[in-house]
Design a protein around this motif. Sequence first.
Motif, PDB file in Angstrom:
ATOM      1  N   PRO A  16       0.804  -1.226   0.000  1.00 43.64           N
ATOM      2  CA  PRO A  16       0.000   0.000   0.000  1.00 43.64           C
ATOM      3  C   PRO A  16       0.830   1.266   0.000  1.00 43.64           C
ATOM      4  O   PRO A  16       0.305   2.340  -0.250  1.00 43.64           O
ATOM      5  N   VAL A  21      -4.558   4.056  -2.030  1.00 38.45           N
ATOM      6  CA  VAL A  21      -5.709   3.257  -2.430  1.00 38.45           C
ATOM      7  C   VAL A  21      -6.859   4.209  -2.728  1.00 38.45           C
ATOM      8  O   VAL A  21      -7.164   5.105  -1.948  1.00 38.45           O
ATOM      9  N   ARG A  55      -5.910  -0.657  -7.744  1.00 37.69           N
ATOM     10  CA  ARG A  55      -5.879   0.665  -7.120  1.00 37.69           C
ATOM     11  C   ARG A  55      -6.982   0.845  -6.087  1.00 37.69           C
ATOM     12  O   ARG A  55      -7.075   1.909  -5.461  1.00 37.69           O
ATOM     13  N   GLY A  56      -7.846  -0.160  -5.906  1.00 33.32           N
ATOM     14  CA  GLY A  56      -8.864  -0.088  -4.861  1.00 33.32           C
ATOM     15  C   GLY A  56     -10.247   0.288  -5.333  1.00 33.32           C
ATOM     16  O   GLY A  56     -11.177   0.361  -4.518  1.00 33.32           O
TER      17      GLY A  56
END
Length: 372
Positions: A16, A21, A55-56
């Motif tokens: 991360p 994120v 990337r979330g």
Amino acid sequence: MPARRSDADCARRENPLQAPVLRGSARILIASSRAADGTYEDRTGPLLEDWLRGRGLEPVQKQVVADGPEVGAAVREAIAAGADLVITSGGTGISPTDVTPEQVAPLIEREMPGVLEAVRRVGAEKAPTSLLSRGIAGMAGRSFVVTLPGSRGGVRDGIAVLDPVLDHLLDQRDGGGHERATGQESSTVSSGASNRSSSTDASTDPTRGAAQLTGEPGQLHVAGDPSMGPSAERVRRAEVREDDLSVAAMVEAVADPRCGAIVTFDGVVRDHDGGRGVDRLEYSAHPGAAGVMGEVAREIAERYPDTLVAIAHRHGPLGIGDSALVCAVAAPHRKQAFVACDDLVDTVKERLPIWKHQVFDDGESEWVGALG
């Protein structure tokens, strides 16, 4: 050789600290009549899905639509649904059916021309034909809309441009300041990014586990394997020719006692295209095509130092079932060969200046660019 994004750059980020994120939803729209009717496989959507989920962003929805008004309708629906990011792939070229920019332009309220200018600039370093893409980008309400090319190489270029700025773009949309907080700087994926399992075997030996077509070349090397020699010597064949092609000849060219895997590709002429029966076709090659083929093969050999490469493309008249493109890639381990062979075929299709004239069974015919 210019830096090149690989499928690994589109994989889920496990660290991360590499990039913030993101929160939000995304809609992927593949603009291709042939993919919509099942003639062609969608090969760009999975790249975009992996990158966005990495990337979330959730949900990430993908839809394949025919070229033309269906593209505009799908983009309007995605905007109305409140998608934070809407990405199209395909229909940005100059053929009569490439109308994605015309469908999307009326929906964009605030243009962002620098985005696609950067994508074209990145692509042109590898393939001058990238400059022919007419993609556009901008804001439509709260949705960021961007139209990328339909080739895997063009999508990788788009990801390379968008990845470092996407978090800042969404932050600005929501009224954030121009200065980001410490630790929130955007960054590109490091060469170690991968969605490989964290099991001991897979992490210590990149040639084990599922043979996914992803991975940085440096990750695929196994310590202790013998040197395969200079890249120029590892290109065993790179040809554009008029006579019959043979996968067996490519295999023979790369056979080597140091290699435990040989991956081949045989692209043959099928009897249908776009729902129409095909009787025969003829490939026409630019006079410089053989030079481009050699250049691509050397780049692949340099990019994957554990491989031996052989490839050939045929030109002239071909019948149904004839081989048009054949190649073989040998390596000490299977993943090295799988990844390099996939990259080799994609790169040749993106850059080799060759065109086909196909004759349908109803007597009509059409010219089709073989690039991308």
